[in-house]
Write a protein that holds these residues in place. Sequence first.
Motif, short mmCIF file in Angstrom:
data_model
loop_
_atom_site.label_atom_id
_atom_site.label_comp_id
_atom_site.label_asym_id
_atom_site.label_seq_id
_atom_site.Cartn_x
_atom_site.Cartn_y
_atom_site.Cartn_z
N ALA A 7 0.84 -1.20 0.00
CA ALA A 7 0.00 0.00 0.00
C ALA A 7 0.87 1.25 0.00
CB ALA A 7 -0.93 -0.01 1.21
N VAL A 8 1.93 1.24 0.79
CA VAL A 8 2.85 2.37 0.82
C VAL A 8 3.53 2.53 -0.53
CG1 VAL A 8 4.99 3.26 1.84
CG2 VAL A 8 3.23 2.28 3.30
N LEU A 9 3.98 1.43 -1.10
CA LEU A 9 4.63 1.47 -2.41
C LEU A 9 3.68 2.01 -3.48
CD1 LEU A 9 7.19 0.67 -4.00
CD2 LEU A 9 6.16 -1.56 -4.32
N ALA A 10 2.45 1.55 -3.47
CA ALA A 10 1.47 2.03 -4.45
C ALA A 10 1.15 3.51 -4.24
CB ALA A 10 0.20 1.19 -4.35
N GLY A 11 1.04 3.93 -2.99
CA GLY A 11 0.75 5.34 -2.71
C GLY A 11 1.88 6.25 -3.16
N LEU A 12 3.11 5.85 -2.87
CA LEU A 12 4.26 6.64 -3.32
C LEU A 12 4.34 6.68 -4.83
CD1 LEU A 12 6.96 5.47 -0.77
CD2 LEU A 12 5.90 7.73 -0.91
N PHE A 13 4.05 5.57 -5.45
CA PHE A 13 4.05 5.48 -6.91
C PHE A 13 3.04 6.47 -7.50
CE2 PHE A 13 1.75 3.31 -10.44
CZ PHE A 13 2.72 3.42 -11.40
N ALA A 14 1.84 6.46 -6.99
CA ALA A 14 0.80 7.33 -7.53
C ALA A 14 1.07 8.81 -7.24
CB ALA A 14 -0.56 6.93 -6.97
N TRP A 15 1.61 9.10 -6.07
CA TRP A 15 1.82 10.48 -5.65
C TRP A 15 2.94 11.17 -6.45
CZ3 TRP A 15 -0.93 13.51 -2.43
CH2 TRP A 15 -0.35 14.72 -2.05
N THR A 22 8.78 4.21 -18.23
CA THR A 22 9.76 3.85 -17.21
C THR A 22 9.10 3.65 -15.85
OG1 THR A 22 11.44 5.07 -18.42
CG2 THR A 22 11.92 4.56 -16.12
N THR A 23 8.13 4.49 -15.53
CA THR A 23 7.41 4.36 -14.26
C THR A 23 6.74 3.00 -14.15
OG1 THR A 23 6.94 6.73 -14.35
CG2 THR A 23 5.68 5.43 -12.77
N PHE A 24 6.03 2.61 -15.18
CA PHE A 24 5.35 1.31 -15.16
C PHE A 24 6.36 0.17 -15.08
CE2 PHE A 24 1.89 3.83 -17.14
CZ PHE A 24 0.90 3.55 -16.22
N LEU A 25 7.47 0.28 -15.79
CA LEU A 25 8.50 -0.75 -15.77
C LEU A 25 9.10 -0.91 -14.37
CD1 LEU A 25 10.37 -2.77 -17.26
CD2 LEU A 25 11.89 -0.83 -17.68
N VAL A 26 9.48 0.21 -13.76
CA VAL A 26 10.11 0.16 -12.44
C VAL A 26 9.14 -0.36 -11.39
CG1 VAL A 26 11.12 1.59 -10.61
CG2 VAL A 26 11.83 1.90 -12.98
N TYR A 27 7.90 0.08 -11.43
CA TYR A 27 6.92 -0.40 -10.46
C TYR A 27 6.67 -1.90 -10.65
CZ TYR A 27 2.83 -0.79 -7.54
OH TYR A 27 1.94 -1.17 -6.58
N GLY A 28 6.58 -2.34 -11.90
CA GLY A 28 6.40 -3.76 -12.16
C GLY A 28 7.55 -4.59 -11.61
N ILE A 29 8.75 -4.11 -11.76
CA ILE A 29 9.92 -4.81 -11.21
C ILE A 29 9.86 -4.80 -9.68
CG2 ILE A 29 12.44 -4.68 -10.96
CD1 ILE A 29 12.48 -3.68 -13.91
N VAL A 31 7.30 -4.93 -7.81
CA VAL A 31 6.27 -5.83 -7.33
C VAL A 31 6.77 -7.28 -7.26
CG1 VAL A 31 4.02 -6.84 -7.95
CG2 VAL A 31 4.35 -4.39 -8.06
N LEU A 32 7.76 -7.64 -8.06
CA LEU A 32 8.22 -9.02 -8.16
C LEU A 32 8.64 -9.65 -6.82
CD1 LEU A 32 10.12 -8.89 -11.57
CD2 LEU A 32 7.79 -9.70 -11.09
N PRO A 33 9.36 -8.93 -5.94
CA PRO A 33 9.72 -9.57 -4.65
C PRO A 33 8.51 -9.99 -3.81
CG PRO A 33 11.07 -7.63 -5.01
CD PRO A 33 10.02 -7.64 -6.08
N GLY A 58 -3.74 -10.10 -5.92
CA GLY A 58 -3.59 -8.64 -5.96
C GLY A 58 -2.28 -8.23 -6.59
N ASN A 59 -1.21 -8.94 -6.25
CA ASN A 59 0.09 -8.66 -6.86
C ASN A 59 0.05 -8.92 -8.36
OD1 ASN A 59 1.17 -8.03 -4.36
ND2 ASN A 59 1.88 -10.10 -3.99
N LEU A 60 -0.61 -9.98 -8.75
CA LEU A 60 -0.72 -10.30 -10.17
C LEU A 60 -1.49 -9.21 -10.91
CD1 LEU A 60 -0.03 -12.41 -12.30
CD2 LEU A 60 -2.19 -13.54 -11.76
N ILE A 61 -2.54 -8.69 -10.29
CA ILE A 61 -3.30 -7.59 -10.91
C ILE A 61 -2.43 -6.35 -11.06
CG2 ILE A 61 -5.21 -5.98 -10.50
CD1 ILE A 61 -6.71 -8.42 -9.23
#
Length: 76
Positions: A7-15, A22-29, A31-33, A58-61
């Motif tokens: 949730a924190v990661l997603a919030g920081l990403f959106a903010w 590049t944003t989508f690529l980095v966020y996708g990477i 999520v992998l861990p 949820g991670n897969l989505i």
Amino acid sequence: GCFGAQAVLAGLFAWFSRFTRTTFLVYGIAVLPFFVFNIWFYAVVPVFSALMLLDAAGNLIMLALCILGWRRTTSA
């Protein structure tokens, strides 16, 4: 805890993001861990019940949305 980390990661990403390729690529990477966490604590060291699979879903989505966003945006 671990579940709040996404949730924190997603919030920081959106903010702070401008939603480029590049944003989508980095966020996708990033999520992998979380998949490793799901697999490890569900199958290898079974700490959680089958409800853990909801977290994996949820991670897969999130990963699928990153792939979709990456494909639909132009190069940064």
